[in-house]
Design an enzyme around this catalytic site. Structure first.
Site, short mmCIF file in Angstrom:
data_model
loop_
_atom_site.label_atom_id
_atom_site.label_comp_id
_atom_site.label_asym_id
_atom_site.label_seq_id
_atom_site.Cartn_x
_atom_site.Cartn_y
_atom_site.Cartn_z
N LYS A 1 55.72 43.74 9.78
CA LYS A 1 56.22 42.83 10.83
C LYS A 1 55.07 42.70 11.82
CE LYS A 1 57.83 42.12 14.43
NZ LYS A 1 57.05 41.29 15.38
N GLU B 1 51.27 54.93 17.49
CA GLU B 1 50.08 54.78 18.34
C GLU B 1 50.51 53.92 19.51
OE1 GLU B 1 47.10 53.37 15.64
OE2 GLU B 1 47.05 55.30 14.63
N CYS C 1 43.73 49.39 23.34
CA CYS C 1 44.59 50.51 23.71
C CYS C 1 43.82 51.63 24.38
CB CYS C 1 45.31 51.04 22.48
SG CYS C 1 44.17 51.52 21.18
N GLU D 1 50.27 51.55 32.73
CA GLU D 1 49.38 50.78 31.86
C GLU D 1 49.52 49.30 32.18
OE1 GLU D 1 50.43 50.07 27.72
OE2 GLU D 1 48.40 50.58 27.13
P1 NAD Z 1 54.93 45.77 21.77
O1 NAD Z 1 55.44 47.15 21.74
O2 NAD Z 1 55.55 44.81 22.71
O3 NAD Z 1 55.03 45.09 20.35
C1 NAD Z 1 54.43 45.65 19.21
C2 NAD Z 1 55.21 45.22 17.98
O4 NAD Z 1 56.51 45.78 18.04
C3 NAD Z 1 55.39 43.72 17.85
O5 NAD Z 1 55.25 43.38 16.49
C4 NAD Z 1 56.83 43.51 18.34
O6 NAD Z 1 57.45 42.37 17.82
C5 NAD Z 1 57.50 44.77 17.83
N1 NAD Z 1 58.71 45.19 18.53
C6 NAD Z 1 59.01 45.04 19.83
N2 NAD Z 1 60.23 45.60 20.10
C7 NAD Z 1 60.69 46.11 18.93
C8 NAD Z 1 61.88 46.81 18.55
N3 NAD Z 1 62.85 47.11 19.44
N4 NAD Z 1 62.01 47.19 17.26
C9 NAD Z 1 61.04 46.91 16.37
N5 NAD Z 1 59.91 46.24 16.66
C10 NAD Z 1 59.72 45.85 17.93
O7 NAD Z 1 53.35 45.89 22.02
P2 NAD Z 1 52.30 44.70 22.18
O8 NAD Z 1 52.61 44.02 23.48
O9 NAD Z 1 52.26 43.90 20.94
O10 NAD Z 1 50.92 45.50 22.28
C11 NAD Z 1 50.45 46.04 23.48
C12 NAD Z 1 50.80 47.50 23.59
O11 NAD Z 1 50.35 48.16 22.41
C13 NAD Z 1 50.11 48.21 24.73
O12 NAD Z 1 51.00 49.12 25.30
C14 NAD Z 1 48.98 48.98 24.05
O13 NAD Z 1 48.55 50.13 24.72
C15 NAD Z 1 49.63 49.33 22.75
N6 NAD Z 1 48.60 49.58 21.73
C16 NAD Z 1 48.37 50.87 21.36
C17 NAD Z 1 47.39 51.15 20.42
C18 NAD Z 1 47.10 52.56 19.99
O14 NAD Z 1 46.41 52.72 18.99
N7 NAD Z 1 47.57 53.57 20.68
C19 NAD Z 1 46.65 50.10 19.87
C20 NAD Z 1 46.91 48.80 20.28
C21 NAD Z 1 47.89 48.54 21.22
O1 6OD Z 2 38.95 50.72 15.12
C1 6OD Z 2 39.89 51.45 14.89
O2 6OD Z 2 39.89 52.26 14.01
C2 6OD Z 2 41.09 51.39 15.75
N1 6OD Z 2 42.16 52.09 15.32
C3 6OD Z 2 41.12 50.67 16.86
C4 6OD Z 2 42.23 50.60 17.75
C5 6OD Z 2 42.21 49.83 18.84
C6 6OD Z 2 43.32 49.71 19.73
O3 6OD Z 2 43.51 48.80 20.51
#
Ligand code: NAD
Ligand code: 6OD
Length: 486
Positions: free
Chosen positions: A178, A254, A288, A390
């Site tokens: 998804k 993550e 992230c 954040e």
């Molecule tokens: P989000 O949590 O809003 O959405 C991520 C995914 O989850 C989307 O595909 C969304 O449709 C889905 N989703 C939302 N609610 C859901 C539910 N109740 N059940 C199932 N699926 C659901 O995050 P975002 O806005 O897409 O991304 C930004 C966030 O992601 C930031 O908080 C960022 O820190 C985090 N992030 C973390 C990492 C990491 O590796 N730690 C990497 C990238 C982004």
């Molecule tokens: O490059 C990668 O391996 C990795 N996991 C990047 C993640 C980025 C998050 O925003």
């Protein structure tokens, strides 16, 4: 208008309930595609296809053949590099220079690296004594976990999706993905590549849609899904974990971060400035492990803030394929509202705005985009909202410190534990400070220097488990012990 459909059992599938949503280019607000929205029915179809594939050719395929096919997937992405690049840049607005160096090549590499890893990982064995003196031999085998639900975010769409799909398939699982509703494009293109290179039907499935009440929630609740790997917000992770409690299904998370950078008095200031400019502003601050809190030794504070300001003001905003451009828009107008809310909050909380703080003028062609200024603040109290939550935008707060213990205490003073970066020319300090930082990813004199074989993930509220290298195998496979009486 282009239609982006689900990819189920090797074929494009439209919305079963005629629900479609718009895919918007955040650089100019234009609708670039119409996307099928899935719900319970589409997820059910996709999970059935994935279960059937496990029991079919994919499940019986010799490991060497599976690995060969995964190499072909990587080659297939690279063969259509320009198409993936355009799709990613249009979905996100990110500069071509970034997507061509990071998103697409790493998206492809995720298939090769994990195929090679899985092929070469040994398992344990123990010879044991038995009372009758004949002995027994224990050895471990790894089996696929089953159908893995993959839920991915919009900031590095192909990279973060394949970062999960690559190891999942390498371990012999099948997947239902998804992708983020903001960035559906490259997940759909990957389906075409899967067919081109001969991945059996049902191994890779994609259902588009939103989270709650839509495809995301349906995926987490489906009893035919054996585990969920998720990258996104901590709040979303909480909802998914609750859904996975039914059936005791495993999760790998993550999540969010509020990452610190520390600039010690002995730092190489050129490198610290260059690194912090990237860690705070790359991908418009939507990484992230990006930096939102910077702690600088008091003796270098004024110099650092002034040079960071000059660097931020030198960033070049614009259309993604301009080679001079290194700063794109936020992912959406909705996300910009959230980030601008923090910009306003910072001023209410008493910040000094060193640069930015608002919306840039981008001319008529990009007036409807999600553009925002890179922003630097100083002077906020440690307990302010802006220093603790954040934001996921191109902004950071810079605060002075007086000694090493204080810097470490400040860096650790957060419910998150994803990443930290510090800058020092002292080898002793590097090794002394690193183990005291309560995060999963620590960079010394660098940032986003990532080897895919290394562990990736966060502590505290930044995640559960580690993916990357052999560490992901704990999540993507089941380890069984075989005890043979001799
Ligand atoms: P989000 O949590 O809003 O959405 C991520 C995914 O989850 C989307 O595909 C969304 O449709 C889905 N989703 C939302 N609610 C859901 C539910 N109740 N059940 C199932 N699926 C659901 O995050 P975002 O806005 O897409 O991304 C930004 C966030 O992601 C930031 O908080 C960022 O820190 C985090 N992030 C973390 C990492 C990491 O590796 N730690 C990497 C990238 C982004
Ligand atoms: O490059 C990668 O391996 C990795 N996991 C990047 C993640 C980025 C998050 O925003």
């Amino acid at each position: 208008m282009k239609d982006i459909k689900h990819f189920i059992n090797g074929s494009p599938v439209g919305s079963l309930e005629s629900r479609w949503f718009d895919d918007i280019n955040p650089a100019n607000g234009e609708v670039i595609a119409r996307v099928a929205e899935g719900g319970e029915a589409e997820i059910d179809q996709a999970v059935s296809a994935a279960r059937a594939a496990l029991a079919g050719e994919w499940g019986r395929m010799p490991v060497a053949r599976r690995m060969e096919l995964l190499h072909k997937v990587a080659d297939g992405i690279n063969a259509r590099f320009e198409e993936f690049l355009q799709a990613e840049c249009l979905d996100t607005g990110k500069p071509r220079s970034m997507a061509s160096h990071i998103d697409i090549p790493r998206g492809a590499a995720n298939f090769k690296i994990f195929a090679d890893l899985v092929k070469n990982v040994p398992t344990e064995s123990f010879a044991m004594d038995t009372p009758d003196g004949t002995g027994a031999l224990n050895y471990a085998i790894r089996r696929p976990k089953g159908v893995i639900g993959v839920i991915s975010p919009w900031n590095l769409p192909l990279l973060l999706m394949t970062w999960k799909v690559g190891p999942a398939l390498a371990c012999g699982n099948t997947v239902v993905v998804k992708p983020s509703e903001e960035t559906p494009h490259t997940a759909a293109l990957l389906g075409e590549v899967m067919n081109e290179v001969g991945i059996p039907k049902g191994v890779y499935n994609v259902v588009h849609g939103f989270g709650p009440g839509s495809a995301g929630e349906a995926l987490t609740r489906h009893p035919g899904v054996d585990a969920i790997t998720f990258t996104g917000e901590t709040r979303t992770g909480t909802a998914i974990m609750k859904a996975c409690a039914d059936g005791i299904r495993d999760v790998s998370f993550e999540l969010g971060g509020k990452n610190a950078a520390i600039v010690f008095e002995d730092a190489d200031m050129d490198k610290a400035i260059e690194g912090t400019l990237r860690s705070a502003f790359a991908n418009c601050g939507q990484v992230c492990f990006g930096t939102e809190r910077v702690y600088v030794h008091r003796s270098r504070f004024d110099e650092f803030v002034e040079r960071l300001r000059q660097g931020a003001e030198g960033l070049r905003m614009g259309w993604y394929d301009d080679p001079e451009v290194n700063f794109g828009p936020l992912i959406s107008r909705q996300h910009r509202e959230k980030v601008l809310g923090y910009y306003r909050k910072a001023e209410e909380e008493g910040a000094t705005v060193i640069t930015g703080g608002g919306v840039p003028y981008m001319g008529d062609a990009m007036a409807s985009g999600a553009w925002i200024q890179p922003t630097i603040w100083t002077g906020l109290p440690d307990d302010s909202v802006v220093v603790n939550e954040e934001i996921f935008g191109p902004c950071c707060h810079v605060r002075p410190f007086d000694d090493e213990d204080e810097a470490i205490r400040l860096a650790n003073d957060t419910p998150y534990g994803l990443a930290a970066t510090f800058w020092t020319e002292s080898l002793g300090r590097a090794h002394r400070v690193a183990p005291r930082l309560e995060v999963g990813l620590i960079w010394v004199n660098s940032w986003f220097l990532r080897d895919l074989r290394t562990a990736f993930g966060g502590s505290k509220q930044s995640g559960i488990g580690r993916e990357g290298g052999v560490h992901g195998l704990e999540f993507y496979s089941e380890l069984s012990n075989v005890c043979v009486k001799l």
